[in-house]
Write an enzyme that holds these catalytic residues in place. Structure first.
Site, PDB file in Angstrom:
ATOM      1  N   HIS A 124       0.853  -1.155  -0.020  1.00 12.37           N
ATOM      2  CA  HIS A 124       0.136  -0.105   0.112  1.00 12.37           C
ATOM      3  C   HIS A 124       0.883   1.204   0.125  1.00 12.37           C
ATOM      4  O   HIS A 124       0.680   2.157  -0.898  1.00 12.37           O
ATOM      5  CB  HIS A 124      -0.871  -0.151   1.270  1.00 12.37           C
ATOM      6  N   GLU A 125       1.879   1.464   0.707  1.00  9.06           N
ATOM      7  CA  GLU A 125       2.607   2.687   1.005  1.00  9.06           C
ATOM      8  C   GLU A 125       3.520   2.777  -0.282  1.00  9.06           C
ATOM      9  O   GLU A 125       3.668   3.885  -0.571  1.00  9.06           O
ATOM     10  CB  GLU A 125       3.393   2.657   2.394  1.00  9.06           C
ATOM     11  N   HIS A 128       1.492   4.162  -2.973  1.00  8.82           N
ATOM     12  CA  HIS A 128       1.607   5.688  -2.638  1.00  8.82           C
ATOM     13  C   HIS A 128       2.868   6.321  -3.269  1.00  8.82           C
ATOM     14  O   HIS A 128       2.976   7.456  -3.746  1.00  8.82           O
ATOM     15  CB  HIS A 128       1.281   6.194  -1.167  1.00  8.82           C
ATOM     16  N   HIS A 134      -5.661   6.249  -3.126  1.00  7.33           N
ATOM     17  CA  HIS A 134      -6.648   5.319  -2.320  1.00  7.33           C
ATOM     18  C   HIS A 134      -7.563   4.821  -3.595  1.00  7.33           C
ATOM     19  O   HIS A 134      -8.072   5.587  -4.188  1.00  7.33           O
ATOM     20  CB  HIS A 134      -7.250   5.879  -1.084  1.00  7.33           C
ATOM     21  N   CYS A 135      -8.051   3.425  -3.346  1.00  8.66           N
ATOM     22  CA  CYS A 135      -8.981   2.857  -4.163  1.00  8.66           C
ATOM     23  C   CYS A 135      -9.998   2.600  -3.654  1.00  8.66           C
ATOM     24  O   CYS A 135     -10.275   2.282  -2.400  1.00  8.66           O
ATOM     25  CB  CYS A 135      -8.210   1.480  -4.970  1.00  8.66           C
ATOM     26  N   CYS A 140      -9.119  -4.190  -2.793  1.00  6.11           N
ATOM     27  CA  CYS A 140      -7.730  -3.846  -3.246  1.00  6.11           C
ATOM     28  C   CYS A 140      -6.728  -3.502  -2.234  1.00  6.11           C
ATOM     29  O   CYS A 140      -7.561  -2.701  -1.095  1.00  6.11           O
ATOM     30  CB  CYS A 140      -8.029  -2.864  -4.176  1.00  6.11           C
ATOM     31  N   CYS A 159      -5.998  -4.166  -7.303  1.00  7.36           N
ATOM     32  CA  CYS A 159      -6.936  -4.735  -8.178  1.00  7.36           C
ATOM     33  C   CYS A 159      -6.597  -4.423  -9.667  1.00  7.36           C
ATOM     34  O   CYS A 159      -5.369  -3.762  -9.859  1.00  7.36           O
ATOM     35  CB  CYS A 159      -8.394  -3.734  -7.922  1.00  7.36           C
TER      36      CYS A 159
HETATM   37 ZN   LIG Z   1      -3.050   4.979   2.011  1.00  2.00          ZN
HETATM   38 ZN   LIG Z   2      -7.552  -0.720  -6.460  1.00  2.00          ZN
END
Ligand SMILES: [Zn+2]
Ligand SMILES: [Zn+2]
Length: 176
Positions: A124-125, A128, A134-135, A140, A159
């Site tokens: 996740h990071e 970024h 963000h999704c 996801c 995703c």
């Molecule tokens: Zn985030």
């Molecule tokens: Zn996504």
């Protein structure tokens, strides 16, 4: 090849190498791990909150390093939020394992749960770091997680839409 350094502050070398392998797998980064401490972390300490200011912590990343992800045990916040798991304005980000730790240690289960959460939030990071937002797809890995329950509910994968976007962003970074 795009380079990323994992600065592993946790003292847990296994965690650092697992994160490095996962980032290399998902984004194709050439990842190196440095086990050590953020040199000026005390400047990010907020004694009232007894937490570290994530924005200040990433400011102390040595410039000239293309991408850096600090993996830390420090409890993090950003102004306006009680805590954050991570914070990643490009090119430097930080991910804290402090609140990802399972509350009860049940045999090897706690370890694998921690690892599962850390790998998701690392993907996740770094998402970024390369420019992903963000999704809205709940499963996801780029969906925003407010609690460990939400981390546990989402998958560790991008995703299809985010994967396509990541491929595009990485291609742009390569050609820079
Ligand atoms: Zn985030
Ligand atoms: Zn996504």
């Amino acid at each position: 090849m795009l380079r990323l350094k994992v600065l592993n502050e946790t003292g847990d070398e296994g965690l650092g190498s697992a994160v490095a392998a996962r980032i290399a797998e998902v984004y194709g980064f050439d990842v190196v791990v440095e086990n050590g401490l953020v040199s000026s972390a005390e400047k990010a300490w907020n004694s009232q909150r007894r937490q570290y200011d994530a924005e200040k912590l990433v400011k102390h990343i040595h410039p000239g390093e293309p991408f850096v992800l600090i993996l830390t045990g420090r409890d993090l916040y950003v102004e306006g939020l009680n805590f954050v798991f991570g914070y990643a304005p490009s090119p430097g980000g930080v991910l804290s394992i402090h609140r990802l730790k399972p509350s009860v240690e049940v045999g090897g289960f706690g370890r694998s749960l921690l690892l599962d959460r850390v790998l998701k939030e690392a993907v996740h990071e770094v998402g970024h770091l390369i420019g992903l937002r963000h999704c809205s797809a709940g499963s996801c890995v780029m969906s925003f997680s407010n609690s460990v329950d939400e981390v546990d509910l989402k998958s560790g994968e991008l995703c299809e839409r985010c994967r396509g976007r990541a491929t595009f962003l990485l291609r742009q970074l390569h050609s820079r």
